[in-house]
Design a protein around this motif. Sequence first.
Motif, PDB file in Angstrom:
ATOM      1  N   THR A   5       5.782 -35.458 -21.276  1.00  0.00           N
ATOM      2  CA  THR A   5       4.652 -36.086 -21.946  1.00  0.00           C
ATOM      3  C   THR A   5       3.303 -35.692 -21.368  1.00  0.00           C
ATOM      4  OG1 THR A   5       5.058 -38.065 -20.632  1.00  0.00           O
ATOM      5  CG2 THR A   5       6.006 -38.022 -22.816  1.00  0.00           C
ATOM      6  N   LYS A   6       2.794 -36.439 -20.444  1.00  0.00           N
ATOM      7  CA  LYS A   6       1.415 -36.279 -19.985  1.00  0.00           C
ATOM      8  C   LYS A   6       1.256 -35.047 -19.093  1.00  0.00           C
ATOM      9  CE  LYS A   6      -2.738 -38.272 -19.691  1.00  0.00           C
ATOM     10  NZ  LYS A   6      -3.198 -39.636 -19.749  1.00  0.00           N
ATOM     11  N   THR A   7       0.323 -34.186 -19.468  1.00  0.00           N
ATOM     12  CA  THR A   7       0.086 -32.930 -18.757  1.00  0.00           C
ATOM     13  C   THR A   7      -1.369 -32.851 -18.329  1.00  0.00           C
ATOM     14  OG1 THR A   7       1.757 -31.844 -20.125  1.00  0.00           O
ATOM     15  CG2 THR A   7       0.240 -30.414 -18.944  1.00  0.00           C
ATOM     16  N   GLN A  41      -6.662 -33.837 -23.550  1.00  0.00           N
ATOM     17  CA  GLN A  41      -5.821 -33.852 -22.350  1.00  0.00           C
ATOM     18  C   GLN A  41      -6.689 -33.624 -21.111  1.00  0.00           C
ATOM     19  OE1 GLN A  41      -2.454 -34.642 -22.524  1.00  0.00           O
ATOM     20  NE2 GLN A  41      -3.076 -35.054 -24.634  1.00  0.00           N
ATOM     21  N   MET A 116      -2.806 -41.643 -13.783  1.00  0.00           N
ATOM     22  CA  MET A 116      -2.894 -41.095 -15.139  1.00  0.00           C
ATOM     23  C   MET A 116      -1.510 -40.932 -15.784  1.00  0.00           C
ATOM     24  SD  MET A 116      -5.745 -38.192 -14.174  1.00  0.00           S
ATOM     25  CE  MET A 116      -5.534 -37.227 -15.639  1.00  0.00           C
ATOM     26  N   GLU A 117      -0.457 -41.247 -15.025  1.00  0.00           N
ATOM     27  CA  GLU A 117       0.926 -41.108 -15.481  1.00  0.00           C
ATOM     28  C   GLU A 117       1.267 -39.672 -15.883  1.00  0.00           C
ATOM     29  OE1 GLU A 117       1.440 -44.151 -18.479  1.00  0.00           O
ATOM     30  OE2 GLU A 117       1.503 -45.722 -16.953  1.00  0.00           O
ATOM     31  N   VAL A 118       0.735 -38.738 -15.121  1.00  0.00           N
ATOM     32  CA  VAL A 118       0.990 -37.318 -15.346  1.00  0.00           C
ATOM     33  C   VAL A 118       2.432 -36.991 -14.976  1.00  0.00           C
ATOM     34  CG1 VAL A 118       0.424 -35.007 -14.453  1.00  0.00           C
ATOM     35  CG2 VAL A 118      -1.403 -36.599 -15.076  1.00  0.00           C
ATOM     36  N   GLU A 119       3.053 -36.142 -15.784  1.00  0.00           N
ATOM     37  CA  GLU A 119       4.400 -35.670 -15.499  1.00  0.00           C
ATOM     38  C   GLU A 119       4.438 -34.162 -15.268  1.00  0.00           C
ATOM     39  OE1 GLU A 119       7.368 -37.095 -18.236  1.00  0.00           O
ATOM     40  OE2 GLU A 119       6.303 -38.993 -18.465  1.00  0.00           O
ATOM     41  N   TRP A 189       1.632 -31.280 -28.552  1.00  0.00           N
ATOM     42  CA  TRP A 189       0.570 -32.252 -28.791  1.00  0.00           C
ATOM     43  C   TRP A 189       0.338 -32.471 -30.283  1.00  0.00           C
ATOM     44  CZ3 TRP A 189      -2.715 -29.448 -24.601  1.00  0.00           C
ATOM     45  CH2 TRP A 189      -2.263 -29.841 -23.319  1.00  0.00           C
ATOM     46  N   SER A 192       2.874 -34.915 -31.578  1.00  0.00           N
ATOM     47  CA  SER A 192       2.818 -36.281 -31.056  1.00  0.00           C
ATOM     48  C   SER A 192       2.176 -37.209 -32.067  1.00  0.00           C
ATOM     49  CB  SER A 192       2.007 -36.309 -29.745  1.00  0.00           C
ATOM     50  OG  SER A 192       2.666 -35.563 -28.764  1.00  0.00           O
TER      51      SER A 192
END
Length: 193
Positions: A5-7, A41, A116-119, A189, A192
Amino acid sequence: MALTTKTVLLVIDMQNIFAPMVKSAMPNIEMLFSCFDSFGQPTIFTQHGHTKEELTPPFKNQLVRKWGPDGSIAKGSQNWQLMPQIEKLAKNKPIVAKNTYDAFVNTNLDRMLRDMEVERVVVCGVMTDCCCDTTARSAFNRGFETWLVADACGSANTKQHEAGLKGFGFAFGNVVQTKETIGMLSKQWSASP
């Protein structure tokens, strides 16, 4: 290559002192930034430098010990400034001040990414085999899926650049190209909700 998800785009040390090393990488870094920005992003920049105290003996910073005060980047100097085209991109974006190769050491970068919940971390900038590779390895070791963008990084010479990419790709994350990165992320993206 699994898409999560989060990049975040992490642009490493695009400072005046390194400008000759990233002439061919600069358009790709700008393309990556535009892609991330157009999809809303996050992008984080780093800026390497040493305080007056760090540049004064006895040297407590390992990099200053290795390169000496004349071979180190003094905070506030012309060499320390972000390259003009990067300075424009970095306006209103986070800039992480660092004083060693690894952008996670002595900084709040890990906390920023967690908040930021970056993965996934996409790394570009300079130098491929020093700050980019070290920071990318550190991101990988912290549990982030990590991509190192080969044609959006630069180093002192081709041999060092390729060595950094080879070592990272063998044991750590994915070594990708700019167009490949933009293609994969844009597709994700766009799909999404």
